[in-house]
Every structure is written in C-alpha cells, then in structure tokens.
Design an enzyme around this catalytic site. Structure first.
Site, PDB file in Angstrom:
ATOM      1  N   GLY A 294      -6.209  -1.371  -0.126  1.00  0.00           N
ATOM      2  CA  GLY A 294      -7.613  -1.010  -0.176  1.00  0.00           C
ATOM      3  C   GLY A 294      -8.504  -2.120  -0.704  1.00  0.00           C
TER       4      GLY A 294
ATOM      5  N   PRO B 211       0.816  -1.219   0.000  1.00  0.00           N
ATOM      6  CG  PRO B 211       0.137  -0.867   2.222  1.00  0.00           C
ATOM      7  CD  PRO B 211       0.866  -1.855   1.334  1.00  0.00           C
ATOM      8  CB  VAL B 212       0.122   4.656  -1.305  1.00  0.00           C
ATOM      9  CG1 VAL B 212      -1.165   4.992  -0.560  1.00  0.00           C
ATOM     10  CG2 VAL B 212       0.918   5.920  -1.593  1.00  0.00           C
ATOM     11  CB  THR B 213      -0.638   4.109   4.010  1.00  0.00           C
ATOM     12  OG1 THR B 213      -1.133   2.768   3.878  1.00  0.00           O
ATOM     13  CG2 THR B 213      -1.667   5.092   3.479  1.00  0.00           C
TER      14      THR B 213
ATOM     15  N   GLY C 248      -9.095  -6.248   5.443  1.00  0.00           N
ATOM     16  CA  GLY C 248     -10.326  -5.490   5.333  1.00  0.00           C
ATOM     17  C   GLY C 248     -10.129  -4.056   5.777  1.00  0.00           C
TER      18      GLY C 248
ATOM     19  CB  CYS D 104      -6.555  -0.032   8.461  1.00  0.00           C
ATOM     20  SG  CYS D 104      -5.502  -1.477   8.685  1.00  0.00           S
TER      21      CYS D 104
END
Length: 475
Positions: free
Chosen positions: A196, A115-117, A214, A247
């Site tokens: 995502g 992920p980009v994060t 999720g 998240c």
C-alpha cells in the site's frame, strides 16, 4: 503515534544483515549454471500444485483474503522462464558499434516488504530474481499473513540449502513490526516495496534506493468493435482471480452505449450479479467506512460474503458484483480502487467521451498503473495510448494476469509494477531481473561521432545575437 524500535529489534535487524552479507560472500564465485539451479529449485518448491495449494489455503485461513485455488502460481513459472533466459553475471550486453560492454554485479542485500494479499507468490517471485543475481533477501511480511510468508521462505531456504547454497540468502522476519521494517529498509542496500501507499512512502523515506509500486484502479474501455463474449469472459477471469486481490484486477468498465446492454447480459452469464439501486447503497456503506477507507473485511472476499456483509444475498454461482455507475469523482467511491469482487460499469457515447471518462477516473486514483481496451480499432487503441496516464495498456487480455507478464504477451514477468512519476515511483517498468543488479559500463574508444555545427543548430547556426534568434522564433 508509532512506537520506537526496541533494542532487540535493532539487534535482530543487524544480525540478519550480517547473516545475509556472509551468505552473499560465500556465493560470490558461484557460476551462472549454479545459480540457475537455485532458481529452478525455489521455483518448483513453491510452484508445485501440492505446495501452492497448501500455501493458498494457509493464506486464506490466516488473513481471510484471496482464494483457495493457487491460480497465481503461474507467475512463479513465468518469472522463472524470464530469469533463466537472461544472464546475470559477467558480460550481459555488448554494443560493438558504440564500444560498450556491460557487466552485471549483485545489487546487495534486499529488504522485501510483502503485502497481505500476496504472502507466498510475491516472496517466491522476488527470491528467483534475487538468487539469479546472487543477492540476499530479508523478507518483512505483513502481520496479517506473516505465518504464510514465513512458511514460504522456510520452503525456499530448504530448497537452496539442499543444493549447498547458504540458506541465509533468504531470511524472513518472524515477528514483523513497522519500526523493524523501517530499520531493515534503512540498513539494507535496496528495498522492494510491494504493498500500500504508506509502505511505499516509508520505503522512499528510508534513505536507501527503493522500488515501490502505485495504487491500481484498472479501467477497461470496451468499444463497439469488441468481441463481447471475449470481453466478458476476460473481465470475469481478471475480476475473480484470487477474489480481486490484485491491484490489476478490473475495477471499472467504460462501455460504448450501443453494446452496453449486451455486455451486461454477457457479464451476468459469466457469473456477475447486477446489483439493484438499493443494494448499491448497502454495498457502498459496507465497502468503505465513513472516511472513505476500504473496510478490511470486504477486501478480496468472495462476492457472496461481501453481499452478506452489506445486507443482501446473491444467487449461488455468482462470483462478482456489477455496479452501474454514471458519476466519477472522489466523492463517488465506486469510481476508485476496489480491491475485491466489485466492478463498476460506465457508459459512453463517442470515443472522445470515453477518453475523458478515463482521464477523470484516474484523477480519482490509480494514475501510473494500468488500463486496458477491448477493441479491434487500431485508431482507438492509439488514441487511448496517447492520453491515458498509465504505465501499461493491455489490449484484449485479462488485465489482472496480463499486466504482470503472461505467456501470451511480451511484458516482463513480475510481482511488482512500477507506476512512474504519476504513481510516485522511480520507474514505469515491471520490476524484473535488471532491477536486481548493479551494472558496470565499460567504454572503449570509437571513431568520432560529432555532427557539424550546421547539422546540430540548423537555422540558428551563426545567428548574430540572441535578439535575432528571438525574431526567428516569432516569425
């Protein structure tokens, strides 16, 4: 409409797969001690403060998201700890009473979607578990942070290469695209998709086994027995870690009414800024677009930056935005996942009301992920655990770091958290070492363990017909 994969991308995917398989073949006879050294080398190469700080800054410069302090590098140390304490080849478990012995074998070539994060911690974490099991990994980075992920993988390749391991155990796509990622998922043995919903759906649709994650919407219940200073401090730690990019970062507080004012005061002492009703309206318009999608320029950004984008200013030293809220539902956007430095605060009276609010919040989003509670009332903790539709509940801990395992709890260390059927995933577990291996079960004969029919069927044993059984049931 998504474009089709090019011939060059198809050939690249096949070439990387061939290289990965050749690397796995070259190390199939390596010992446990050898692979443990690879894990330690990769761990130190990415964990050491100088490199981690450089990668954190590179990530912020590239994507604009997250913080420049490498606070999340502790996850690398934790995953290495867990990996080193377990076996990953040969006999890994014996149950003499049941006559069972389990043997571990590599899962194969893993397609890892990054992920980009989390462009440097997640690759390092996945690499440690994969190397431990003698798997190979092909990393597919997010286009918005591809340079950081490629640099991380370069560092790891250099670390294992210096020990004589084939660098191609770890490879990274230099020019990522959705068609190329889809191709990799369809030809590799396993996909680990950390990202995502669209990414996870693609992984499950690849035709190959996949572990996905999720969406989060971490909600913390704070009851009247809570230590208010502890709850506020941990909320700040969780909410501001990497500017709320994870998240697991606190999204909602559900606070008992008689302590809510004191908690709000303490949150402000911890660096929270309590928005006014007018600022709340501005913030909502900046945080979501007209269709309810999160705006990219406010994801995992400093609170001051988010406020400025929204059209107001906050005092120096304020690091997260507190939004009082009393409505829950998809049309009330502050009750959903935020991925940033915004925190919604709800009040309740009576613990049954708190449980109902938690239920409603997870209908908005985040089912299967996680929640937490600040309480010294074991009955409250138990009642929350009975009804919350989540895979993990943290008690009196900073949610963003505790969920994925920390040195002060027993959760398996991970960078990927399954959310079970609630979240559209195959597992509720933290994706850890056991998910990176195949396991062969060897079963030897044991003395017969067969209860009598009377024990098994109880009152239904020797019932004369199905009608009499129905009559017993209705009595």
């Amino acid at each position: 409409m998504a474009r089709l994969i090019t011939d060059q991308e198809k050939e690249l995917a096949q070439s990387m797969l061939r290289s990965a398989k050749a690397a796995m073949l070259a190390v199939e006879d390596c010992s446990q001690a050898t692979v443990d050294r690879w894990c330690q080398a990769v761990g130190w190469a990415t964990y050491n403060e100088e490199t981690a700080t450089r990668l954190a800054n590179m990530s912020v410069d590239e994507s604009g998201m997250g913080g420049r302090e490498p606070t999340r590098r502790a996850k690398i140390a934790g995953i290495l700890r867990d990996a080193l304490r377990q076996k990953s080849m040969g006999v890994i478990e014996e149950d003499l009473e049941k006559g069972l012995v389990k043997y571990a074998k590599p899962a194969g070539v893993i397609a890892s979607l990054i992920p980009v994060t989390s462009p440097y911690v997640t690759p390092a974490s996945i690499a440690i578990y994969a190397l431990k099991c003698k798997d190979a990994v092909i990393f597919s980075p997010h286009p918005g942070s591809k340079n950081t992920t490629n640099e991380t993988v370069r560092i790891m390749r250099e670390a294992i290469g210096s020990l004589g391991a084939p660098p191609d155990l770890l490879q990274c796509v230099e020019k990522p695209s959705i068609p190329l990622a889809n191709e990799l998922m369809s030809i590799c043995d396993l996909t680990i998709a950390t990202g995502g919903p669209a990414m996870v759906r693609a992984a499950y649709g690849s035709g190959k086994p996949a572990y996905g994650v999720g969406a989060g919407n971490a909600t913390m219940v704070i009851d009247e027995t809570a230590d208010i200073e502890e709850a506020a401090r941990n909320t700040r730690i969780s909410k501001t870690n990497d500017h709320g990019s994870g998240c697991s970062a606190d999204g909602n507080l559900v606070v008992e009414a008689t302590i809510s004012d004191r908690l709000l005061d303490q949150l402000q002492k911890e660096g929270g800024y309590l928005v006014t009703p007018g600022e709340k309206t501005l913030l909502e318009a900046a945080y979501w677009d007209s269709e309810g999608r999160r705006t990219a320029n406010t994801i995992a950004r400093p609170a001051a930056t988010v406020a400025e984008i929204a059209g107001f200013r906050i005092p120096a030293g304020k690091t997260f935005l507190i939004v009082p809220e009393d409505k829950i539902g998809k049309e009330h956007r502050f009750s959903g996942e935020k991925l940033g430095t915004v925190l919604a605060v709800f009040r309740y009276s009576g613990f049954d009301a708190a449980l109902e609010m938690v239920r409603q919040i997870y209908e908005v989003g985040g089912k299967g992920h996680s929640c937490g509670i600040y309480s010294f009332d074991d009955d409250h903790i138990h009642r929350l655990a009975l009804v919350a539709p989540v895979s993990r509940i943290m008690v009196r801990q900073p949610q963003s770091r505790a969920n994925a395992g920390y040195f002060t709890n027993g959760m398996p260390m991970t960078s990927s958290m399954g959310c079970g059927v609630w979240g559209g995933n195959i597992t509720n577990e933290n994706i850890s070492l056991k998910h990176y291996m195949n396991v062969t079960w060897v079963s030897r004969p044991i003395p017969e363990d067969r209860p009598s029919d009377e024990e098994l069927f109880g009152e239904f044993h020797n019932s004369r017909n199905s009608r009499s059984s129905r009559e017993v049931i209705h009595q």
